[in-house]
Every structure is written in structure tokens, then in C-alpha cells.
Design an enzyme around this catalytic site. Sequence first.
Site, PDB file in Angstrom:
ATOM      1  CG  ASN A 123      -1.562  -1.295   1.516  1.00  0.00           C
ATOM      2  OD1 ASN A 123      -2.277  -1.813   0.679  1.00  0.00           O
ATOM      3  ND2 ASN A 123      -1.305  -1.850   2.694  1.00  0.00           N
ATOM      4  CD  GLU A 172       5.508  -6.087  -0.143  1.00  0.00           C
ATOM      5  OE1 GLU A 172       4.787  -5.373  -0.873  1.00  0.00           O
ATOM      6  OE2 GLU A 172       5.522  -7.327  -0.225  1.00  0.00           O
TER       7      GLU A 172
END
Length: 871
Positions: A280, A313
Site C-alpha cells: 500500500n 515492498e
Amino acid sequence: MKRSLAILIFALTTFPLANAQRLPEVASPENYKLTFAPDLEKASFEGDETISIRVLRSMSEITLNAVDIDFHEVTITSGGIAQTATVRAERDKEMVVLAVEKPLAAGPATVHITYTGILNNEMRGLYLGKDDQGRKYAASQFEATDARRAFPSFDEPAYKATFDITAIADKSQVAISNQKIISDTPGPGEKHTVRFATTAKISSYLAALVVGNFEYIEGEADGIPIRVYSTPGKKEMGKFALESAEHILGYYDKYFNIKYPYGKLDLIGLPDFSAGAMENVGCITFREVVLLIDEKQGSVDLKKEIASIISHEMAHQWFGDLVTMKWWDDIWLNEGFATWMSSKPLEKWKPEWNYDLDDVSGTGQTLSVDSLANTRPIHQAAESPAQIQELFDGIAYGKASSVLRMLEAYLGEETFRAGVNAYLQQHQYANATAEDFWDAQAWTSKKPVDQIMPTFVKQAGVPIIDVKLQCSGSSTTVTLDQRRYYYDREKFRSPNDVLWEVPLCMKSSTGSQKCELLTKRQATFTLPGCSTWVLANAGATGYYRVGYQPDAVRALAKDAESKLSPAERITLQTDIWASVRVGREPVGDYLALTQGLGSDRNRAVLEDVLGQLNYIGRYLVTDRDRESYRAWLRQYLTPILNDVGWNAKGAETDEQRTLRARLLTSLGYDARDPEALASARKIADKALENPNSVDADLAASAFGLAALSGGDAFYDKLMAALKNPKSPEEYYTYLFALTQFGDAKLLQRTLDYAISPDVREQDTVMLIARVMENPAGEKQAWAFVRSHWDAVQKSGGPFASAAIVNATESFCDADMRDQVVDFYTAHKIEAAERSYRQSIEGINNCVDLKSQQEPQLASWLGEHGASAGGK
């Protein structure tokens, strides 16, 4: 997104595409204003949403994605006129149609919706979690198609928009989202309202919200504040993650020539989380065991995994978030790039951990998946949520990463980097396709990247390059011949017309090297000197297998330690094993190579060898020859462990610590060495008494070995230790040791425990799968799965049921294969269809390999095993 602590789901079939599940192209979002008011006790939330949209042509209906949403009021405003909309659900498509009486004009409009949603227990959408003390929290997991469970949306990656997110939370709770907090005000009532700054343009699956009791430590890199969040009492275990993130962000800022674009970076450890981590924007969520670690006592293995996942990530913040694929069929470029990229900053920061060799080993594992007939192309069409879910597999991560590594080696590091940055600059804050990426690489490099890449991306499988040598005078003629490689011997021997454009480098026994682009079925090259062998994957950067002639195999085995790099030794043993798999070489040739590597003390090289020796011992050794094989293993492994030592010798490297643990496992489990088993039990008892007194890497190996012959008393000690672990890692060390027992009664306790309320749902399937992979428990666990299917398939979130399907590949028995076919014919899992097909193929291949190599192995052991004698 990173898959971790779970079996990557590898699989394939050709999908019947359901185009109706795509949104109609009649409007696009520009901004979402979202207010979430979660009620953790009632497991629900109230939502208030305003979507600013652009209507592309006059119409009376707007279609959005929505699942498990109870609509209250819907108003659409266009041209200053507000109309109340009716809501028509199309549940099979996960959509709602919002209809108004008067047509909306092309141009700007707003959609205002008030609604109620569910805080589900499926770890998808906006879901309900619980920490170790029973405190509840709400967290989001929207990839791939679950933002629609939290807010009605244009839930497709091409529909990028800005987000203004607000959370209404209890006073004692914090709220975390993609951007910084711009206001935190009391009310309504006993709550507080937290507003976050407007995001950059992002896809719906990258929005995020976490609400609950969390605390943090903080640092910064290049002026960007970085926080690591945990549930209360664990924040100090975030120090290693924080240090990792600081190093990684600084590296990426320089590599990409685009400063981290999102203002702040939060890393959040969640006790309940289905995947490993999720990228995210500015708010990366993790399963807490791959974020939090006791820095002084934690294992090297876990530190490496934590750093790797954080790096993966964070790479997505540029590659995936800043530039996003237009559709899910290109998710491989996001995941493959992040997997490939993740090692780069870590090699600079921690070169002693040899991430580069782990990448080579990872390519070998991916080649195994890609050697199945039921593999898939990297680029795979998908439309439905189940089809999209299946794209997150070993091909998207492993193969794509390996192909990019090969491409970088072909172009050169700086040239490849220039292509990456040209691609990012051109498409930042927007969407792109894989073709856009390799077009950028072709333009910057002036090399035929746009011709090479489609051969690896758009067709399934992997080539094998057969090498034939002819020495003549002072030169060696090398003939290379390519074809598709299959584990299935019949398919491998059958003609196939698949052709790749393969960048490869050759290295001869005389030291000469040559790099070429193999574009034809067969090609001939000349190297100076008269060579006894030519390694056709010099540097170990290629994504292909190599087939060698028997005399070259023998010569390579002799020269491997002195003339090949560790990376090349890894690929060589992988290639020779591939020839064993299809009957080109007897298994004894592979074992002879391992003997040739007898003086090798490189952790990564030996790790690959030990994994293969475990496979041979489990599947190819008959009961009659088992003790002979174990005696040979003891003779082979004991000198290596004696060099490494049972105990640390002063200052030693992390690689030595890790190798000691690997050797203990192999000596104890595969060789059943009495000294290793006795030592493991002593280490396990010591660790149970005082976890800080034993090296964490060694303890994990010791617990598994102690469980082999452990009884009720040892099992009960593990269960007691589970109630008060000092770290997430310690908890999982105890938990997974429960799956290693040899006693059927104790394994049954583990299976029953797995579906009890005492085990987090995310861990249920992993416990059962690990018992299934334990030879002592495979039949028992498979029977348990079938008799408790309803409970099993509902546990663990969107990835879990497919992991159970994938675990059946560990079977190597025709009767059990037939049981798997019968069961999954009656109990289909739409998001695991490829896993099922691959598991059946894997069982068939293992049964075939066993039939062809068992006699070969028995013969080899007759010549070599007896001399080992035994200890």
C-alpha cells in the site's frame, strides 16, 4: 505483495475469459472522499463516500464494484442537478448499477454514497483482526480485487484517482493510512476523527487504513520519516526493520533517480494477515513475524527474510505504485521486478549474506515449476477475481524475476538501469504495460529486447540448451541446440517447435569466455583452446537449463570447486539433476558431483545440494537400501560439520551459523546420525529452558529433529512454550515443530489443534500442510483434510485453500494421486485450478522418476555406500 510463510501457488490452465466482469468504460474516477467509522465490537463499519468522476458520454447508469455493502443513500450530481439513484446489485459480477431517471451529461459529476460494510474475518477488504491480548483492530487488504469490500469503487488498476481518507476511531486507538495526518479532532461522542492528506493518484487496491491499538518507533532517510508500528509491547522488535528500511530507501532514491514520492513511510506489523506483506502506498502492511524480530536473539534466516520482504515492498512504491500495470495480466512485471530488485540494496548493505547466490537458487526452484506441462506463460490473461488471484504465483514472482536478471546481465547493469528509469519517468502516476517496459529497454540499449522478452514472457516453459564439443587443434567448436524442457519424459522426447531468443555466456575449461544471442534452433560457435568442458551459463544469470555430454559432466565435476564460481556450481548441479529427471543421466552422476563438491563450504551451494539429497532419500531410496544411503550421507556430511563445528568457534559469520543449522538437519533427518539426533535433543531442551541460550537458527533445526522421536512429554513442553513466546519468531518455531513428530497420535493432536480456536486462521492451513509434507503424517493429514474440508477451506484468507491443494504435490504414490483426483473433482477450488493440475502432474512425475532411478540408485549405493560402513 509478497507471499511468505506459505507455499507459493504454482499452476496453469487456459482460462475461459469472462469479459463481463470488467467495468463498462463509461466513467472514470478522479477523487474519492472516504470516511470510515469502524465498530470493532459489532464487526461492521459505517462508510460515507463521495466520488468525483468524469462521465465519458451521456448515460443514465454508473456501474461500480461492490461486495458485502449495504447501501443507504445514493445521490448522483451532474450539471448542478442532484438525483437519487436506485441500486441494482449484480452479485455474480461483484458490481452494482446506480441508475438515475435523467441522463447524466458528459463531463464532471459526483456520486455520494452512505453505506454499511462488514469487518469480515477473511483477511480481505476491511477486516477484523485481534492481537495476542485479545484487542481488536481493523485493517485493509485490497489487492487484488477487495477494495470493493470496503467502499464502492472503480476497482480496476487503470482507474487511478486521488484519495482523501478520514477515520472515526475510539479515543484509545490510532489510525494509519497512506498519507500523513492533517487533523485529529475530538468527536463525535467518545471518539476522535482523523483526517489524512490527499494521496497522489493511485489505484484502488493501493489505498489503506489500519485502526486499533498500535505503537511505533521512528527514524528517517533522505528526509522521509519512517515508522515501524506494532501492537503494544512489541515496538522494540521493530528496530531491525527500521534500520533496513532506512538503508533501502536511500538506495532506491539514488537508483531510480526519483525521490521517494509519498512524503512518509509506515511499516505495520499485523498479527492477522493472509499474505506476507502488501505494498500500500506509504502504508506497507506485514504479517508481524516478517517485520518484528528480537534483534539480538533472532535468527539469520528471519533477518534475511524481513530485509528481503521490506525491500520487495519498498521497490513497489516506484514499480507498481508510482507506475501501475493497466490490467492484472501484467502483474508479473510488478511482482517480478520487486522480487528481482529486492536483492540489490541488500547486497550493498549486507554483502556477507550472499543474496546474489540466493537469487541463483531461487531461479533453480522456479525452473522446477516451469518444467511442468501445466506451467503458464508469464503473461496470462485473466478476468474474474479467481483467475486474477491465481496470477500471484511462482511464475509472476520467480520466473519474471529470473528473466529480468538475465536481461540485466545481457544489457549491462547501468544500461538496464537507464531503461528502468526511462520507463518510470514516462509513466509515473499513470499506468503502463509490459510492452512499454521492454520498449524502453530496447530504446535505451539499442538491443533487441523487444524481440527477446516476448519469447520468455508470452510462451510457457523453459528451454534446455544442449552442448556438444569438438576439439580441433587449438580451438573448440561448440554446438548449441535448444528445445523445450519437460519433467515428463514422453513430452521431453517428443518434438516441439518452441523457440526462444536466449542471451547466454559460455566459459571453457581453458578459461576463455564468449557471450552470444542464440536465436535459432541450433548454432555453432568457436572458443580458443582445446576444452574438456564448456559451461553454457557462465555467471549463472541465464533462465534456461543446460544439457551436457557425459564426459563433460565428469570433467565439470572434477573442476567445479577450482574453476567455477559458487553461483556456477549451483546452476551446474541444478542442470545435472534436470538430466537425471528425464533419464539422460543416472542418479549416480548427480551423487558423484556432490562428492566432487565435498570440500565446498559455501552455504548457498551446500544448501542446494542438501535439498536434493533430501529429495533422493525421501523418494528414490528403497527400504532395502535406506541404511546404505544414510551411511553414505553420514560419511559425506560429517567432515563438513566437523569443519563448521557443533559450536561457534569465536567470531564467525552469519553464513557459518546458517550452514551449521542446515547440516544438523540433514545429518539428523536424512542421515539419522545418532550424534546429531542426540545433540538436537540437548539443544531443544536447553532452548525450552532458556531460549536466549541457544542460537535461533540452530534451535529451529533442533526442535524439528527432537520431534522425530519425541513423545508426549516433549510435545506438552512445546504446547506450554507456545503460550508465552518472547517473539513472533519463537512462537512459530514451537508451532511448526508440532508438525515434525513421528508419532501418529501426536500428529493427530497437531491436526486437531490446527482447526481449534487457539490457532490463528492464517496458520491453520500451514500447520496442516506441514503435517501433510511430513512422510510420517502425509496419509493421516490427507485423511484429515478430506474429513474436515469445510473447516479447512474457510481458514486463512484468500491464499489458504490453494496452499492445501499445492501441498498434495509432496505425494509420490499413484493411489494417493487417485484420491486427490477424486476429492478435488468433487470439491473444486476455482482459485486453485492450476495448483491442482500441477500437483497431479508433480505426483505423476515423481512416480515415474522413482521407477526409472530406483535401480540406478541401488546400483550406485552397492558400489559406494558399502564403503561408508556407518557410524
